[in-house]
Design an enzyme around this catalytic site. Structure first.
Site, PDB file in Angstrom:
ATOM      1  N   ASP A  67       0.816  -1.217   0.000  1.00 13.51           N
ATOM      2  CA  ASP A  67       0.000   0.000   0.000  1.00 13.51           C
ATOM      3  C   ASP A  67       0.848   1.264   0.000  1.00 13.51           C
ATOM      4  O   ASP A  67       2.068   1.213   0.171  1.00 13.51           O
ATOM      5  CB  ASP A  67      -0.954  -0.004   1.202  1.00 13.51           C
ATOM      6  CG  ASP A  67      -0.265  -0.432   2.502  1.00 13.51           C
ATOM      7  OD1 ASP A  67       0.974  -0.327   2.593  1.00 13.51           O
ATOM      8  OD2 ASP A  67      -0.960  -0.868   3.419  1.00 13.51           O
ATOM      9  N   ASN A 136      -7.249  -3.008  14.524  1.00 15.99           N
ATOM     10  CA  ASN A 136      -8.640  -3.239  14.106  1.00 15.99           C
ATOM     11  C   ASN A 136      -8.765  -4.416  13.146  1.00 15.99           C
ATOM     12  O   ASN A 136      -9.818  -4.657  12.583  1.00 15.99           O
ATOM     13  CB  ASN A 136      -9.227  -1.971  13.470  1.00 15.99           C
ATOM     14  CG  ASN A 136      -8.515  -1.595  12.173  1.00 15.99           C
ATOM     15  OD1 ASN A 136      -7.574  -2.264  11.757  1.00 15.99           O
ATOM     16  ND2 ASN A 136      -8.972  -0.533  11.534  1.00 15.99           N
ATOM     17  N   HIS A 138      -7.026  -4.786  10.313  1.00 14.63           N
ATOM     18  CA  HIS A 138      -6.746  -4.527   8.902  1.00 14.63           C
ATOM     19  C   HIS A 138      -5.477  -5.239   8.450  1.00 14.63           C
ATOM     20  O   HIS A 138      -4.558  -5.473   9.217  1.00 14.63           O
ATOM     21  CB  HIS A 138      -6.717  -3.025   8.582  1.00 14.63           C
ATOM     22  CG  HIS A 138      -5.499  -2.281   9.020  1.00 14.63           C
ATOM     23  ND1 HIS A 138      -5.463  -0.917   9.129  1.00 14.63           N
ATOM     24  CD2 HIS A 138      -4.265  -2.696   9.394  1.00 14.63           C
ATOM     25  CE1 HIS A 138      -4.278  -0.537   9.512  1.00 14.63           C
ATOM     26  NE2 HIS A 138      -3.522  -1.588   9.689  1.00 14.63           N
ATOM     27  N   GLU A 143      -9.497  -1.970   5.646  1.00 14.01           N
ATOM     28  CA  GLU A 143     -10.057  -1.691   6.960  1.00 14.01           C
ATOM     29  C   GLU A 143     -11.337  -2.514   7.163  1.00 14.01           C
ATOM     30  O   GLU A 143     -11.910  -3.018   6.185  1.00 14.01           O
ATOM     31  CB  GLU A 143     -10.387  -0.193   7.059  1.00 14.01           C
ATOM     32  CG  GLU A 143      -9.203   0.735   6.798  1.00 14.01           C
ATOM     33  CD  GLU A 143      -8.201   0.812   7.956  1.00 14.01           C
ATOM     34  OE1 GLU A 143      -8.191  -0.080   8.821  1.00 14.01           O
ATOM     35  OE2 GLU A 143      -7.409   1.770   7.978  1.00 14.01           O
TER      36      GLU A 143
HETATM   37  P1  PGA Z   1       2.465  -1.833  12.973  1.00 18.81           P
HETATM   38  O1  PGA Z   1       1.303  -1.708  11.908  1.00 18.81           O
HETATM   39  O2  PGA Z   1       3.392  -2.881  12.460  1.00 18.81           O
HETATM   40  O3  PGA Z   1       3.117  -0.475  12.983  1.00 18.81           O
HETATM   41  O4  PGA Z   1       1.825  -2.227  14.260  1.00 18.81           O
HETATM   42  C1  PGA Z   1       0.721  -2.868  11.423  1.00 18.81           C
HETATM   43  C2  PGA Z   1      -0.393  -2.516  10.483  1.00 18.81           C
HETATM   44  O5  PGA Z   1      -1.060  -1.484  10.691  1.00 18.81           O
HETATM   45  O6  PGA Z   1      -0.609  -3.286   9.543  1.00 18.81           O
END
Ligand code: PGA
Length: 241
Positions: A67, A136, A138, A143
């Site tokens: 992304d 959450n 995702h 999302e």
């Molecule tokens: P993080 O993010 O590794 O910074 O916890 C993970 C994500 O949002 O996919």
């Protein structure tokens, strides 16, 4: 979905790096799906070290990132292209022309998204997709939603994700509100999926991913239906299993 639990975050990250290294040893022109965020950083550090030691040759490896933020140019300090260059690509013998990150500044983002899916297909598909997971649920910027989006697409970033990612910006107002992301279909099409999660903050969503309902409300829960998906967890992230 297999679950592997390690004593510490470093051990889990090293194990994931070994999985990626073995994929490259098996297939020197492997197509890797890569992720950003804090979680993969130690994985990339371990891969850089293996490259320095001459254990892996990245010269024929091809990569597609999950992304990119809409509106951030590739050289913006918080763009995912810049992140990948700084955290991995600048330190290994990969051909940068073989590294792809969706453009967040294309004039036609929809066309860019469609072209991204075509480029993955032309490369023969993703051999190994590395994932983190948001609190959450995702994966990429898919999302919680009412359906599993299939193709690469433009999304509104969830308010909780904006808050979670604000730590990388001066303040939450600067976090872009939209992103281009590989869809759930693109992730599920990868031949192997490896999700790394560490820390107790991820324990509730890991519990939902592994043992709750499989629902678009917890996007990672779809991975239960992937024939070759593995979760690599430290003891804390696995704490509620
Ligand atoms: P993080 O993010 O590794 O910074 O916890 C993970 C994500 O949002 O996919």
């Amino acid at each position: 979905m297999q679950v592997h639990v390690f004593g510490g975050a470093d051990e889990a990250a090293r194990a994931v790096a070994m999985v990626i290294a073995s994929e490259i040893l098996k297939k020197p022109d492997a197509v890797l799906g890569l992720a950003t965020g804090s979680t993969p950083v130690p994985v990339y550090r371990a891969l850089i070290e293996m490259g320095r030691q001459g254990l892996i040759d990245f010269s024929r490896v091809r990569t597609f990132n999950l992304d990119e933020y809409v509106g951030l140019s590739p050289d913006h300090p918080q763009s995912y292209r810049r992140f990948m260059n700084e955290q991995l690509f600048d330190h290994i013998n990969i051909n940068k022309a073989n590294t792809r990150v969706p453009s967040g500044v294309a004039a036609d983002l929809r066309a860019e998204a469609a072209a991204y899916d075509r480029a993955i297909e032309a490369a023969g598909g993703i051999d190994l997709q590395l994932l983190g997971i948001g609190v959450n649920g995702h994966i990429g910027f898919n999302e919680p939603a009412s359906a599993f989006p299939h193709a690469t697409h433009v999304v509104d970033i969830a308010p909780s994700t904006v808050q979670a990612n604000a730590r990388f910006f001066d303040n939450a107002d600067e976090v872009p509100r939209r992103a281009v992301t590989l869809g759930i279909g693109g992730i599920m099409a990868a031949r192997r999926v490896v999700l790394l999660a560490v820390g107790r903050g991820k324990a509730p969503v890991i519990q939902k991913t592994v043992a709750g309902d499989a629902t678009p409300d917890v996007p990672a829960s779809i991975l239960r239906f992937h024939p070759n998906a593995q979760l690599f967890l430290d003891r804390e992230a696995a704490g509620l299993l």
